[in-house]
Design a protein around this motif. Structure first.
Motif, PDB file in Angstrom:
ATOM      1  N   MET A   1       0.771  -1.042   0.063  1.00  0.00           N
ATOM      2  CA  MET A   1      -0.022   0.053   0.160  1.00  0.00           C
ATOM      3  C   MET A   1       0.783   1.238   0.189  1.00  0.00           C
ATOM      4  O   MET A   1       0.508   2.217  -0.614  1.00  0.00           O
ATOM      5  N   PHE A   2       1.899   1.190   0.820  1.00  0.00           N
ATOM      6  CA  PHE A   2       2.812   2.431   0.787  1.00  0.00           C
ATOM      7  C   PHE A   2       4.031   2.452  -0.080  1.00  0.00           C
ATOM      8  O   PHE A   2       4.309   3.482  -0.294  1.00  0.00           O
TER       9      PHE A   2
ATOM     10  N   PRO B   1       4.107   2.206  -3.500  1.00  0.00           N
ATOM     11  CA  PRO B   1       4.281   3.078  -4.472  1.00  0.00           C
ATOM     12  C   PRO B   1       4.463   4.546  -4.375  1.00  0.00           C
ATOM     13  O   PRO B   1       4.927   5.283  -5.191  1.00  0.00           O
ATOM     14  N   PHE B   2       4.458   4.975  -2.799  1.00  0.00           N
ATOM     15  CA  PHE B   2       4.476   6.403  -2.640  1.00  0.00           C
ATOM     16  C   PHE B   2       6.010   6.669  -2.716  1.00  0.00           C
ATOM     17  O   PHE B   2       6.274   7.749  -2.873  1.00  0.00           O
TER      18      PHE B   2
ATOM     19  N   PRO C   1       8.920   5.375  -4.420  1.00  0.00           N
ATOM     20  CA  PRO C   1       9.424   5.796  -5.936  1.00  0.00           C
ATOM     21  C   PRO C   1       9.001   7.259  -6.101  1.00  0.00           C
ATOM     22  O   PRO C   1       9.834   8.097  -6.842  1.00  0.00           O
ATOM     23  N   VAL C   2       7.912   7.685  -5.911  1.00  0.00           N
ATOM     24  CA  VAL C   2       7.242   8.932  -6.297  1.00  0.00           C
ATOM     25  C   VAL C   2       7.906   9.956  -5.398  1.00  0.00           C
ATOM     26  O   VAL C   2       8.210  11.047  -6.042  1.00  0.00           O
TER      27      VAL C   2
ATOM     28  N   LEU D   1      16.698  12.073 -12.604  1.00  0.00           N
ATOM     29  CA  LEU D   1      15.383  11.166 -12.685  1.00  0.00           C
ATOM     30  C   LEU D   1      15.713  10.558 -14.212  1.00  0.00           C
ATOM     31  O   LEU D   1      15.286   9.365 -14.027  1.00  0.00           O
ATOM     32  N   MET D   2      16.343  11.088 -14.994  1.00  0.00           N
ATOM     33  CA  MET D   2      16.291  10.568 -16.478  1.00  0.00           C
ATOM     34  C   MET D   2      17.549   9.462 -16.455  1.00  0.00           C
ATOM     35  O   MET D   2      17.355   8.245 -16.773  1.00  0.00           O
TER      36      MET D   2
ATOM     37  N   PRO E   1      16.677   6.781 -12.846  1.00  0.00           N
ATOM     38  CA  PRO E   1      15.290   6.796 -12.369  1.00  0.00           C
ATOM     39  C   PRO E   1      14.915   5.857 -11.154  1.00  0.00           C
ATOM     40  O   PRO E   1      13.965   5.877 -10.320  1.00  0.00           O
ATOM     41  N   PHE E   2      15.825   4.822 -10.856  1.00  0.00           N
ATOM     42  CA  PHE E   2      15.223   4.014  -9.908  1.00  0.00           C
ATOM     43  C   PHE E   2      16.152   4.008  -8.710  1.00  0.00           C
ATOM     44  O   PHE E   2      15.661   2.992  -7.601  1.00  0.00           O
TER      45      PHE E   2
ATOM     46  N   ILE F   1      16.589   4.940  -5.277  1.00  0.00           N
ATOM     47  CA  ILE F   1      15.306   5.422  -4.238  1.00  0.00           C
ATOM     48  C   ILE F   1      15.909   6.802  -3.569  1.00  0.00           C
ATOM     49  O   ILE F   1      15.234   7.530  -3.356  1.00  0.00           O
TER      50      ILE F   1
ATOM     51  N   TRP G   1       8.573  15.393 -14.888  1.00  0.00           N
ATOM     52  CA  TRP G   1       8.004  14.438 -13.938  1.00  0.00           C
ATOM     53  C   TRP G   1       8.463  14.662 -12.542  1.00  0.00           C
ATOM     54  O   TRP G   1       7.737  14.332 -11.528  1.00  0.00           O
TER      55      TRP G   1
ATOM     56  N   LEU H   1       6.096  17.324 -11.348  1.00  0.00           N
ATOM     57  CA  LEU H   1       4.858  16.699 -11.666  1.00  0.00           C
ATOM     58  C   LEU H   1       4.567  15.952 -10.213  1.00  0.00           C
ATOM     59  O   LEU H   1       3.555  15.850  -9.559  1.00  0.00           O
ATOM     60  N   MET H   2       5.510  14.969 -10.051  1.00  0.00           N
ATOM     61  CA  MET H   2       5.407  14.054  -8.670  1.00  0.00           C
ATOM     62  C   MET H   2       5.431  14.775  -7.430  1.00  0.00           C
ATOM     63  O   MET H   2       4.741  14.676  -6.497  1.00  0.00           O
TER      64      MET H   2
END
Lengths: 282, 272
Positions: free
Chosen positions: A28-29, A31-32, A34-35, A46-47, A50-51, A53, A246, A249-250
């Protein structure tokens, strides 16, 4: 105390329950994360990575940039205004209607209540076209009133139902004592019923606030001017730019969620209680 | 009361009448009888929208209800960190669908998305989550379940807390096992909550709009277009108000039909 209660359960069972709950919480948590991480990176980082953390450099400035790149403060203000007015209106009108249905006797009361309930079944989207035409005839298109007024109609039935169930559980004796003291309908309503109904009012309040804060379809249909946009609309439009940043936006997305998280945490104490007592469950 | 009649009752009647007319919002209204409905029966996008909405509902509702019940059962026990778990599970509910869709668009991205990164780590190829016909709808369903399961959980939780502990004590003395207690005590006693959750989930899943519009834009092609999205398109992009009203009325009748059916059926399994 707690340990004693736990004795009934075997240790293995307890561990299993916790493992499942923790895995669930991660899902549940998760997904938040990486955002949030994306919101703190520079666009180039980010480009390139991107991964990762944990960002190389925490760019808290991204959150400030959101306010500079888009009129984010304006979006927030518009959303606050619309959600607040809508919530106050729904709370006021449904609590009065609920009081009438719960306590007053008048001809056609049951029939009226049935009609009220029936309107709950109608999805707001079904009536979207006529409401749009109605708003156009009133000259209210592209105003915030066009977001608030239909929601009063759509949420009021649900609110009335919820509050009526709650008001019915308040003992009549309390009101009778107040009548002896010379208290009128309105006095009994404001001094006895309302203060005793805090959990139900908080539940309805947070539901209305949430649905208005998160509403997307109505602003999309009723608003044209960029300066009237609400948060959801603003965010969705931000994405529509050719070159999506992005990271910003995030950051904007996280910012848009925060006020509701705070509101929920503040009302949480009343929340489950409100649902339990109102018989919303059935 | 007046507000409800103006913004709910009047529009219900008015959209019914409008569904027999042709009107582009500017010109005059033209009475066309059942033409809109006849056209609907041949409209392939409408059929896609109908099928997608059904797919979405049948895909998401069982997950939303069963998972929510499961979580509520676990959280109804004395668990360490109860409040934290409850808050975390409720967090996505607080998130707007637009915010959720934007977040997941990023997570689902075929090249830069986190999900495919994780898949590559365990040696699996990238999955075109929201850009392929096959995966788009399951991906939308996953986001929707993730977002809404906490809401249903709280309602189940509220209901579970109303079940008197003495009943379980008595059953335990009679030697009832976990499953027996769940089947013959818990399930019947929370059945009103189950009904409420089911009806609300059905209604809300037939209204799906935000997630499909922002996450996939209804695409690829028409793979995830929903009924409400089609209403929106017909009315506010093609300006065919009568046609949009006809779609809306089909939606209304479906929701009404399902609700009545559930109420009817409910008498057999809901115990008050």
């Amino acid at each position: 105390m707690a340990l004693k209660k736990l004795e009934g359960e075997t240790m293995g069972w307890q561990i299993l329950v916790h493992v499942i709950l923790i895995v669930g919480a991660i899902l549940m948590f998760g997904p938040f994360l990486p955002v949030i991480s994306a919101s703190l990176k520079s666009y180039s980082e980010l480009m390139l990575r991107p991964f990762a953390i944990i960002p190389k450099k925490f760019l808290w400035g991204n959150y400030l940039k959101v306010f500079q790149e888009v009129p984010f403060l304006l979006y927030i203000w518009n959303t606050v205004k619309v959600s607040f007015l809508c919530t106050v209106g729904v709370l006021a009108s449904s609590s009065m209607a609920a009081y009438a249905f719960a306590r007053l006797r008048f001809p056609g009361r049951n029939l009226l209540f049935l009609i009220y309930l029936a309107t709950m079944m109608v999805p707001g989207q079904v009536t979207l076209v006529p409401v749009f035409i109605l708003m156009r005839n009133f000259g209210l298109i592209d105003t915030h009133a066009s977001l608030i007024l239909p929601m009063w109609g759509l949420t009021a039935a649900y609110g009335t139902f919820l509050l009526r169930q709650f008001f019915l559980t308040i003992p009549r004796d309390l009101e009778e004592a107040a009548i002896l003291d010379g208290c009128g309908y309105f006095g009994r309503f404001t001094r006895i019923i309302l203060p005793l109904s805090k959990p139900a009012l908080a539940t309805l309040g947070i539901f209305t606030l949430l649905s208005m804060w998160n509403n997307y379809l109505y602003p999309l249909v009723f608003l044209n001017s960029p300066e009237k946009r609400t948060l959801t609309l603003g965010l969705a439009m931000f994405r529509g730019d050719v070159d999506v940043q992005w990271n910003l936006l995030m950051a904007g997305t996280i910012l848009s969620i925060c006020p509701m998280v705070i509101a929920f945490l503040a009302a949480q104490r009343y929340f489950v209680e409100g649902i339990t007592l109102t018989g919303l469950k059935g | 009361m007046a507000v409800i009649s103006v913004f709910v009752a009047y529009p219900i009647v008015s959209s019914f009448i409008l569904s027999f007319q042709d009107w582009n919002l500017v010109g005059t209204k033209e009475w066309t009888g059942f033409t809109n409905y006849q056209r609907l029966s041949k409209d392939s996008i409408f059929k896609d929208a109908l099928r997608n909405t059904a797919y979405f509902s049948f895909g998401s509702i069982p997950g939303k209800i069963l998972l929510a019940l499961f979580l509520a059962l676990l959280l109804n026990k004395r668990v360490f960190g109860l409040k934290a778990f409850r808050t975390i599970y409720f967090l996505p509910v607080v998130c707007s669908s637009v915010a959720a869709a934007l977040m997941w668009q990023w997570l689902y991205d075929t090249n830069f998305g986190f999900l495919n990164f994780l898949l590559r780590k365990i040696g699996l190829g990238p999955v075109p989550w929201i850009t392929s016909d096959k995966w788009a709808m399951p991906s939308v369903i996953a986001v929707s379940v993730w977002k809404d399961v906490g809401y249903n959980m709280v309602i189940f939780l509220a209901s579970l807390q109303d079940v008197p502990a003495e009943i379980y004590e008595a059953a335990k003395i009679d030697g009832a096992g976990r499953w027996t207690m769940f089947r013959y005590i818990t399930l019947p006693l929370i059945s009103p909550a189950t009904l409420f959750v089911t009806i609300m989930s059905v209604i809300s899943s037939f209204r799906v709009f935000d997630v499909t519009t922002v996450l996939t834009g209804g695409g690829p092609g028409t793979a995830t277009i929903s009924l409400v999205q089609y209403i929106y398109k017909c009315a506010f992009q093609f300006f065919r108000m009568g046609y949009a009203s006809a779609v809306a009325y089909v939606l209304f009748l479906i929701v009404l039909g399902f609700t009545i059916l559930q109420m009817r059926f409910a008498r057999r399994w809901v115990h008050y």
